[in-house]
Enzyme design. Structure first.
Site, mmCIF file in Angstrom:
data_model
loop_
_atom_site.group_PDB
_atom_site.id
_atom_site.type_symbol
_atom_site.label_atom_id
_atom_site.label_comp_id
_atom_site.label_asym_id
_atom_site.label_seq_id
_atom_site.Cartn_x
_atom_site.Cartn_y
_atom_site.Cartn_z
ATOM 1 N N SER A 215 1.169 -1.063 0.240
ATOM 2 C CA SER A 215 0.003 -0.029 -0.394
ATOM 3 C C SER A 215 1.019 1.380 -0.225
ATOM 4 O O SER A 215 1.900 0.880 -1.118
ATOM 5 C CB SER A 215 -1.285 0.058 0.753
ATOM 6 N N ASP A 241 -0.074 -4.277 -4.086
ATOM 7 C CA ASP A 241 -2.016 -4.052 -3.776
ATOM 8 C C ASP A 241 -2.019 -2.430 -3.388
ATOM 9 O O ASP A 241 -2.572 -1.657 -3.088
ATOM 10 C CB ASP A 241 -2.540 -5.025 -2.680
ATOM 11 N N HIS A 370 -7.246 -7.099 0.995
ATOM 12 C CA HIS A 370 -6.130 -6.347 0.320
ATOM 13 C C HIS A 370 -4.484 -6.289 1.504
ATOM 14 O O HIS A 370 -3.070 -5.625 0.937
ATOM 15 C CB HIS A 370 -6.405 -4.442 1.348
#
Length: 412
Positions: A215, A241, A370
């Site tokens: 992230s 991701d 996620h």
């Protein structure tokens, strides 16, 4: 069951087992109803398995054999797993002192920071996987993944830092409450941690490095790779991701997510359970390791003293700075490139074109959320180890230079 069938059954059993063995059955028999068995409790600590039992368990009609499990199964532990299970040591690192110039005011107040990181050292010429977590997380997010990498690549090392404002990294600022979380500052911090670890561990040179970022961490490792400050030590970088397009879209709903998140918890067990029940982290073992690093017990509410270490709402001024231009930098920086996603819908146009041109490796894990590396640490480790092997220069055998051959008097 008719009387005739019952009598025939008893006669067969008597011939095989004897008369006395059926007395208890006769006494307890009540029509066609079976006496209800007491509930069997699943105890993970037991060495015996129900699958190895020699008897057959007959469930009562009230047992819901095919009901879907609700939340965390009973009997499963939610106790914290210490970081020592996965890492060799923790490091407390200072950044290099800034160079003093004639224009530097002597009395200018400065920010003092002590980086905190977890380390398992590489063995021999093994690679070093340098991990950077996402916003609100900590270096423990990579704990389970680190052990899975070492299972497949025993000489590999793992360095996972806590970013400023996160985990156990401490910072004192002349302006309390204001922390610089700009992308440039975070990537500089990551570089400082790598160099400080090299100094503290007395490595003669930097080991071959694979940067891994989840992230926000994906944006940080990409920025550091694009700056080229690690030189030939950098083999490649992997982003987990996050892509520019979907990240910018997700920022619109970030405040809604933060408002729905609990402000505090009564205990660490409650916090771990919430992360698993909400499917924020889908792997209970990883949640038991990483969630405690997100919280501190200095909340003002005595009923829910465990509160978040990082105020994510306060980081809003930096959100766009983190992700703007990410796709271009990811495709343009030197070194091997890999993108791990939880769904192909996250690809934006620029990355879709780059993927079709073979500019980077792409793997998709649709069964993960996620937190790919926490939900599926084994699969993520396999992908990262394979990525390292494809970019490992130590396995290359280069042909001799023409000048060297001529100097040896050989024909070219």
């Amino acid at each position: 069951m008719s009387d005739l069938q019952r009598k025939l059954g008893k006669a067969k059993l008597k011939s095989a087992m004897g008369d006395n063995s059926l007395k208890e059955v006769d006494e307890n028999e009540d029509g066609d109803q079976l006496s209800e068995l007491r509930e069997v409790v699943d105890d993970d600590s037991s060495s015996a398995s129900s699958a190895s039992s020699t008897g057959t368990i007959i469930p009562s009609p009230r047992q819901k054999l095919f009901a879907r499990p609700e939340g965390i199964p009973r009997g499963r532990s939610l106790e914290q797993i210490p970081w020592t299970t996965y890492f060799e040591r923790e490091l407390f690192l200072k950044p290099p002192a800034p160079a003093q110039t004639d224009t530097t005011p002597a009395a200018t107040p400065s920010v003092e920071i002590t980086y905190h990181a977890y380390l398992t050292s590489p063995v021999g010429k093994g690679p070093l996987f340098v991990m950077h977590h996402g916003a609100g997380s900590s270096g423990l997010s990579f704990a389970v993944l680190s052990s899975e990498i070492r299972k497949r690549l025993p000489n590999a090392g793992v360095l996972a830092l806590d970013a400023r404002g996160h985990g156990s990294t401490t910072i004192t600022s002349p302006k309390p409450g204001s922390i610089d979380l700009s992308l440039h500052t975070l990537s500089t911090d990551l570089y400082n941690v790598i160099q400080a670890a090299k100094t503290q561990m007395a490595w003669p040179e930097l080991p071959p490095i694979i940067l891994v970022g989840h992230s926000l961490g994906g944006a940080v490792v990409t920025d550091l790779a694009s700056r080229g400050s690690l030189g030939p030590s950098l083999l490649g970088y992997a982003v987990l991701d996050v892509v520019e397009g979907s990240a910018m879209d997700a920022l619109q709903s970030m405040q809604t997510y933060l408002s729905s998140r609990p402000a505090g918890f009564a205990s660490l067990k409650d916090a771990i359970e919430w992360h698993v029940r909400s499917r924020t982290i889908r792997n209970a073992v990883s949640a038991r390791t990483s969630v405690p690093g997100l919280l501190s017990d200095d909340g003002g509410n005595p009923t829910k003293p465990w509160v978040w270490k990082t105020d994510l709402a306060a980081t809003q001024p930096f959100w766009e700075d983190w992700f703007v231009g990410l796709s271009k930098k990811f495709l343009g920086a030197r070194g091997g490139k890999m993108l791990l996603l939880a769904g192909t819908d996250r690809l934006d146009t620029e990355l879709t074109i780059g993927q079709m041109q073979g500019k980077y490796a792409l793997q998709v894990f649709p069964e993960a959320g996620h937190f790919i590396h926490e939900d599926l640490p084994e699969k993520t480790a396999v992908a990262l180890v394979d990525f390292h092997k494809r970019n490992d220069r130590s396995a290359l055998v280069l042909p001799p230079k023409v000048s060297d051959l001529l100097a040896q008097g050989k024909r070219v």
